[in-house]
Design an enzyme around this catalytic site. Structure first.
Site, mmCIF file in Angstrom:
data_model
loop_
_atom_site.group_PDB
_atom_site.id
_atom_site.type_symbol
_atom_site.label_atom_id
_atom_site.label_comp_id
_atom_site.label_asym_id
_atom_site.label_seq_id
_atom_site.Cartn_x
_atom_site.Cartn_y
_atom_site.Cartn_z
ATOM 1 N N HIS A 272 0.756 -1.195 -0.060
ATOM 2 C CA HIS A 272 -0.058 0.106 -0.085
ATOM 3 C C HIS A 272 0.843 1.203 -0.045
ATOM 4 O O HIS A 272 0.339 2.629 -0.277
ATOM 5 C CB HIS A 272 -0.956 0.018 1.316
ATOM 6 C CG HIS A 272 -2.481 0.745 0.887
ATOM 7 N ND1 HIS A 272 -2.569 1.857 0.156
ATOM 8 C CD2 HIS A 272 -3.385 0.037 1.228
ATOM 9 C CE1 HIS A 272 -3.747 2.048 0.164
ATOM 10 N NE2 HIS A 272 -4.295 0.898 0.635
ATOM 11 N N ASP B 40 -1.738 2.019 -4.442
ATOM 12 C CA ASP B 40 -3.162 2.273 -3.679
ATOM 13 C C ASP B 40 -4.145 1.391 -4.311
ATOM 14 O O ASP B 40 -4.120 0.569 -5.339
ATOM 15 C CB ASP B 40 -3.533 3.693 -3.908
ATOM 16 C CG ASP B 40 -2.577 4.602 -3.543
ATOM 17 O OD1 ASP B 40 -1.764 4.214 -2.502
ATOM 18 O OD2 ASP B 40 -2.635 5.807 -4.007
#
Length: 428
Positions: free
Chosen positions: A401, A405
């Site tokens: 992450h 995204d």
């Protein structure tokens, strides 16, 4: 003990190819070294004589940089080799554990044994713009990957040469390699497996230990998240059947995984943010798709790389994958063949696994877990019964992450799904 890869801190001696007192020429294989990934031949750089072997066949856990043998030149008096070997072992065992010693320079025998001079700690003169920087290949590789300016690194190798430890200390002095120099003989043999009526203890191999360390670190430090989709594989299976009829004359056969590798590369070209790596201060986005393909071996998992897979056809990907997989199982992969991938595929579909999640291989940002292709009922209003059976494959993308995204991961999976459900787009 040479460092055969940037992550190597210790290795083992598989076998010496030369005997004590035997002469060798530049290019001759001196020994085989067991790393955490493979068994690699070490060739002589110059002509010489193998005066004394310190780390014998079967030695394990020998720290990088520790003395494993003494060599000399033609005409040297080798009578002092035994005494020099004993002195080297005593020096290694007496070093304080908190101060790892840099790799010693090449040790040569002399008529009278003398203490090995310590490596130079400073360069002969300050570097000026345009001056040549002397550094080992591994030091250069690490510096390039981590963005470290070699001109600012102080070399502690022979004549001020920059070695691996110098680059690692510059990057993070507190986390520099912690291999404790000890006499190779103290760890030279593998502990025998413990047995009883209820269990068997098997010593942990270098490869298995490294796998455990890297995966534990990844799972603890990398913020994983997971995205799963079902893919209709009907067209891939039909196209594969057509291609294999043609390729059968050449004794070739495409696998479903070959289509997956190609689709991954094409999707990475569409969504380059997924073809990236977290390097701490920067996020590196790669221009080519070097696909790491997980291969199970008797010693553990290894990931040989299909370089620039997007520029290769299905037949090339197939033959290269098979060749690399064979080398992996035989333990003959070279470091360049399993280091530096940009994206990993782990396929357990052939074992009947429907769905699983995989652990990211840092510093890569993504790994794709591929399940088996199975018959599945789906709504089909145009059919008389209102449904039909399709061949469906479930895949799960694990992403970092910090670099990818959720929306980026979703876009990549959508592109990947589109290529596999319309495989003729590979040909465009």
């Amino acid at each position: 003990m040479p460092a055969m890869s940037p992550t190597m801190t210790e290795g083992g001696i598989a076998s010496w190819k030369k005997k004590e007192g035997e002469a060798f020429s530049a290019g001759d294989v001196l020994l085989e070294i067991e790393t955490d990934k493979a068994t690699i031949d070490v060739e002589a750089q110059d002509d010489g004589i193998l005066a004394k072997i310190i780390a014998n066949d079967g030695s394990k856990g020998v720290p990088v940089g520790s003395v494993i043998a003494i060599i000399g030149e033609e005409g040297d008096d080798l009578s002092g080799a035994d005494a020099l070997a004993k002195q080297t072992s005593n020096q290694a065992s007496s070093e304080p554990a908190s101060k790892p010693s840099p790799p010693p320079s090449e040790v040569q025998s002399a008529p009278k044994p003398e203490p090995t001079p310590p490596p130079a700690t400073e360069s002969k003169q300050d570097l000026k713009p345009g001056d040549r920087i002397f550094a080992s290949p591994i030091a250069k590789k690490i510096a390039l990957e981590q963005g470290i300016p070699l001109s600012k690194v102080k070399g502690t190798g022979p004549s001020g040469r920059i070695i691996r430890e110098d680059v690692e200390k510059y990057k993070a002095p507190s986390t520099a390699t912690g291999a404790v120099p000890t006499a190779p003989s103290s760890k030279s043999q593998v502990a025998p497996a413990a047995e009883s009526a209820d269990y068997v203890d098997t010593p942990v191999s270098n490869m298995r230990r490294t796998i455990g360390q890297r995966l534990s670190q990844s799972k603890q430090e990398v913020p994983h998240y997971y995205l799963t989709v079902d893919i209709n594989m009907e067209k891939v299976l039909k196209l594969r059947e057509v291609f294999n009829k043609t390729l059968s004359e050449k004794n070739q056969k495409l696998s479903v995984n070959d289509f997956i590798v190609k689709a991954v590369a094409c999707a990475l070209a569409d969504v380059p943010e997924a073809n990236s790596a977290w390097l701490g201060e920067v996020i590196r986005t790669y221009k080519k798709a070097d696909i790491s393909v997980a291969v199970a071996t008797p010693n553990g998992l290894i990931t040989p790389i299909i370089k620039d897979a997007g520029a290769k056809g299905l037949a090339s990907i197939s033959s290269e994958t098979k060749a690399l997989a064979k080398k992996a199982r035989d333990g003959k992969l070279q470091p360049a063949e399993y280091q530096g991938g940009t994206f990993t595929i782990s396929n357990l579909g052939m074992y009947g696994i429907d769905h699983f999640t995989a652990i990211i291989n840092p510093p890569q940002s993504c790994i794709l877990a591929v399940g088996s292709t199975q018959a599945k009922l789906v709504p089909a209003p145009e059919e008389a019964h209102g449904f039909k059976t399709v061949q469906s494959m479930k895949v799960t993308l694990s992403s970092d992450h910090r670099t990818v995204d959720g929306a980026v991961g979703a876009r990549w999976l959508s592109a990947f799904k589109g290529y596999l459900e319309n495989p003729l787009t590979f040909m465009l």
